[in-house]
Design an enzyme around this catalytic site. Structure first.
Site, mmCIF file in Angstrom:
data_model
loop_
_atom_site.group_PDB
_atom_site.id
_atom_site.type_symbol
_atom_site.label_atom_id
_atom_site.label_comp_id
_atom_site.label_asym_id
_atom_site.label_seq_id
_atom_site.Cartn_x
_atom_site.Cartn_y
_atom_site.Cartn_z
ATOM 1 N N ASP A 177 0.933 -1.288 0.050
ATOM 2 C CA ASP A 177 0.022 0.100 0.089
ATOM 3 C C ASP A 177 0.720 1.262 0.191
ATOM 4 O O ASP A 177 1.712 1.311 0.670
ATOM 5 C CB ASP A 177 -0.929 0.116 1.290
ATOM 6 C CG ASP A 177 -1.653 1.199 1.346
ATOM 7 O OD1 ASP A 177 -1.850 2.071 0.259
ATOM 8 O OD2 ASP A 177 -2.052 1.707 2.551
ATOM 9 N N ASN A 215 -0.406 4.617 -0.388
ATOM 10 C CA ASN A 215 -1.271 5.875 0.108
ATOM 11 C C ASN A 215 -1.798 5.699 1.124
ATOM 12 O O ASN A 215 -2.468 6.724 1.913
ATOM 13 C CB ASN A 215 -2.564 6.338 -1.174
ATOM 14 C CG ASN A 215 -3.401 5.160 -0.881
ATOM 15 O OD1 ASN A 215 -3.501 4.077 -0.175
ATOM 16 N ND2 ASN A 215 -4.339 5.150 -1.988
ATOM 17 N N ASP A 241 -4.065 4.024 3.032
ATOM 18 C CA ASP A 241 -5.487 3.560 3.235
ATOM 19 C C ASP A 241 -5.909 2.122 3.513
ATOM 20 O O ASP A 241 -6.740 1.724 3.878
ATOM 21 C CB ASP A 241 -6.557 3.679 2.039
ATOM 22 C CG ASP A 241 -6.039 2.966 0.675
ATOM 23 O OD1 ASP A 241 -5.259 2.076 0.942
ATOM 24 O OD2 ASP A 241 -6.697 2.860 -0.163
ATOM 25 N N ASP A 246 -2.241 -1.424 -3.573
ATOM 26 C CA ASP A 246 -2.523 -0.654 -4.820
ATOM 27 C C ASP A 246 -1.531 -0.878 -6.003
ATOM 28 O O ASP A 246 -0.400 -1.767 -5.618
ATOM 29 C CB ASP A 246 -2.592 0.817 -4.760
ATOM 30 C CG ASP A 246 -1.524 1.502 -3.711
ATOM 31 O OD1 ASP A 246 -0.309 1.161 -4.268
ATOM 32 O OD2 ASP A 246 -1.880 2.198 -2.786
ATOM 33 N N ASP A 271 -10.713 -16.814 -14.604
ATOM 34 C CA ASP A 271 -11.364 -17.188 -13.555
ATOM 35 C C ASP A 271 -12.672 -18.160 -13.853
ATOM 36 O O ASP A 271 -13.427 -17.679 -14.494
ATOM 37 C CB ASP A 271 -11.721 -16.094 -12.498
ATOM 38 C CG ASP A 271 -12.102 -16.209 -11.152
ATOM 39 O OD1 ASP A 271 -11.746 -16.984 -10.318
ATOM 40 O OD2 ASP A 271 -13.502 -16.318 -11.021
ATOM 41 N N GLU A 319 -8.632 -21.334 -14.850
ATOM 42 C CA GLU A 319 -8.786 -21.951 -13.614
ATOM 43 C C GLU A 319 -9.956 -22.881 -13.654
ATOM 44 O O GLU A 319 -11.233 -22.423 -14.286
ATOM 45 C CB GLU A 319 -9.059 -20.965 -12.577
ATOM 46 C CG GLU A 319 -9.424 -21.697 -11.215
ATOM 47 C CD GLU A 319 -10.407 -20.940 -10.442
ATOM 48 O OE1 GLU A 319 -10.125 -20.783 -9.319
ATOM 49 O OE2 GLU A 319 -11.068 -20.097 -10.754
#
Length: 535
Positions: free
Chosen positions: A20, A22, A24, A28, A199, A268
């Site tokens: 991360d 930023n 939060d 990201d 997926d 998958e």
């Protein structure tokens, strides 16, 4: 074309938990950019990034509301372009997740479809009238628990959701849906990605007659990727997925991908016979690679690994397998297979999966020997886990943030992480293991670099030798090179004698605990491994 994907080691990045930038508490795309040098240092060939598209996050990004944009939680399209450029500069290929069978109920397509039975998107999802008594049209169950149908009062119909109710299934019997899906794939291929991880790819088509699934006897209620107390396990899933109409669509998808230089599709697959489906779905005209949950289960023994791989080899024609022992959906392998805290076991597992014929998906943290985290109910995020607690605690235990250093949040974020970072993970941080030449991380790095120098381990055929538990032995052969691979999968020393007529000379520098060859007998230490060139 160099077919980079054959024998490739693909590192799975789960964006929420990678890094991360930023504050939060959620990882990201800029965090992935910062971490690419670390990933490249492992000796892997590619990254697979789990969904980062616009989403209400009901299933943490696997419920996509816009297939062509980045969710602000993760960054922007410009951030993705920067990620792609840096990865390519480091020699890493980039694969992205594509969730084709279903989307978010917030997607514009579904928002229109649900309004009436006669709008332009009315037939883009699987809608069905209720039975005379108002109950759902058939007995299909959702993998996340309960019936697979949700009522929509505006249409006075049910819609199908094989997963969460917030994930309506698209109607692939509609040619317009197929074309729109291919157009979304084309968008990312045009942007420069090197491949797609698809997926739940066998869920795209349903039985158009909506026939009931037959019941499954109690003794057979075991699943691949779901708990046995889930009513989903009570049925044979012959009609809600893995339909024959999928094969022509796979060929259309492959035709699209073949227009781009050296890209790959990895499917998958979770079906009633996932190995047979993997063999059927892969090959020159279909998917480049496929993987299933067969090595993502509780079973672990030399015999299980041998039988599983051998069954796929026997079924597969010109397809190419991909193996994984951990991912974002199942408990971490060292915990699942009883070796948490055993560094030699953690390093051996990576070497084992990377020695089988095929490509490999390594899940972030696997190179650190991370164990399954114990997340208390009050901190649980996964709706699947909340629904089945306490018998099944969901998927959060394998999704906790990657520990970069031994700090409060593992150096993952300057804020409060979306899931807690356990103390035992912080002790296994990247920083700590980089400073330790005998760490799991350093063993994995040495092995992956060493593996690249031996084409038989990357591209070769595989043939298993007869062994008793807990020894696993097989031959890999490519272009005249034959390599004998032997693993002692137990925590106790073992001895194994090479078969008559087989002579081999040890290969060194693979970075794992080795074993001396005494005449024709290997003295394998606990978690010992041996690699040799066969004369």
């Amino acid at each position: 074309m160099n077919n980079w994907w054959r024998g490739a080691v693909i590192y799975q990045v789960y964006p929420r938990s990678f890094k991360d930038t930023n504050g939060d508490g959620v990882g990201d795309l800029p965090g992935i950019v910062e971490g690419l040098d670390y990933i490249a240092s492992l000796g892997v060939d590619a990254i697979w990034i789990s969904p980062f598209f616009k989403s209400p996050m009901a299933d943490f990004g696997y419920d996509i509301a816009d297939y062509r944009d980045v969710d602000p939680l993760f960054g922007t399209l410009a951030d993705f372009d920067a990620l792609l450029a840096k990865a390519h500069a480091l020699g890493l290929k980039v694969m992205i997740d594509q969730v084709l069978s279903h989307c978010s109920d917030q997607h514009a397509w579904f928002q229109e479809s649900r309004l009436s039975r006669d709008n332009a998107k009315a037939d883009w999802y699987v809608w069905a009238d209720p039975k005379e008594d108002g109950t759902p049209p058939n007995n299909w169950m959702s993998l996340f628990g309960g019936v697979a149908w949700r009522w929509e009062p505006r249409r006075e119909q049910y819609y199908l959701h094989n997963f969460l109710g917030a994930q309506p299934d698209l109607n692939f019997h509609n040619p317009a849906v197929q074309q729109a899906t291919l157009d979304n794939v084309r968008f990312w291929l045009d942007r420069g990605v090197d491949g797609m991880r698809l997926d739940a790819i066998n869920f795209c088509f349903h039985d158009a007659q909506l026939r009931d699934n037959p019941p499954k006897p109690k003794e057979q209620r075991v699943g691949r990727g779901f708990s046995a107390d889930n009513p989903y396990a009570y049925q044979y899933h012959y009609y809600n997925n893995t339909r024959p109409e999928m094969l022509p669509f796979l060929e259309r998808l492959r035709g699209l991908m073949d227009r781009y230089p050296d890209v790959a599709a990895l499917g998958e697959i979770s079906s009633e016979d996932s190995l047979a489906t993997t063999a059927e779905y892969t090959g020159r005209k279909r998917l480049h690679m496929g993987y299933s949950f067969e090595l993502l289960v509780e079973d672990f023994s030399a015999g299980y690994v041998r039988d599983t791989v051998a069954r796929l080899e026997a079924a597969m024609d010109d397809g190419w397998p991909c193996w994984a022992i951990s991912n974002h959906d199942v408990p971490r392998a060292v915990s699942r297979w009883g070796g948490a805290g055993d560094d030699a076991f953690a390093a051996q597992l990576v070497a084992l999966v990377c020695s089988l014929r095929g490509s490999v998906c390594l899940y972030q943290g696997e190179e650190l020997g991370l164990s399954e985290a114990q997340v208390p109910f009050e901190l649980l995020q996964d709706p699947y886990g909340k629904a089945f607690w306490p018998n099944f605690k969901g998927r959060d235990g394998c999704r906790t943030p990657l520990p970069w250093r031994d700090a409060d949040a593992g150096g993952f974020t300057s804020g409060k992480p979306w899931l807690p970072v356990p103390a035992e993970h912080r002790a296994r941080s990247i920083a700590a293991q980089q400073a330790d030449a005998d760490s799991v991380l350093q063993h994995v790095r040495r092995f992956l670099r060493w593996r690249r120098r031996h084409p038989a381990l990357v591209l070769g055929t595989i043939a298993f030798l007869q062994t008793d538990e807990p020894v696993l032995a097989f031959l890999r052969e490519h272009d005249g090179q034959r390599v004998l691979v032997v693993f002692n999968l137990s925590a106790r020393a073992q001895r194994w004698t090479l078969p008559e007529g087989l002579a081999a000379t040890a290969l060194e520098d693979h970075g794992l605990p080795g074993a001396p060859l005494e005449g024709r007998t290997l003295a394998l230490p606990a978690r010992g491994s041996w690699f040799g060139v066969v004369a």
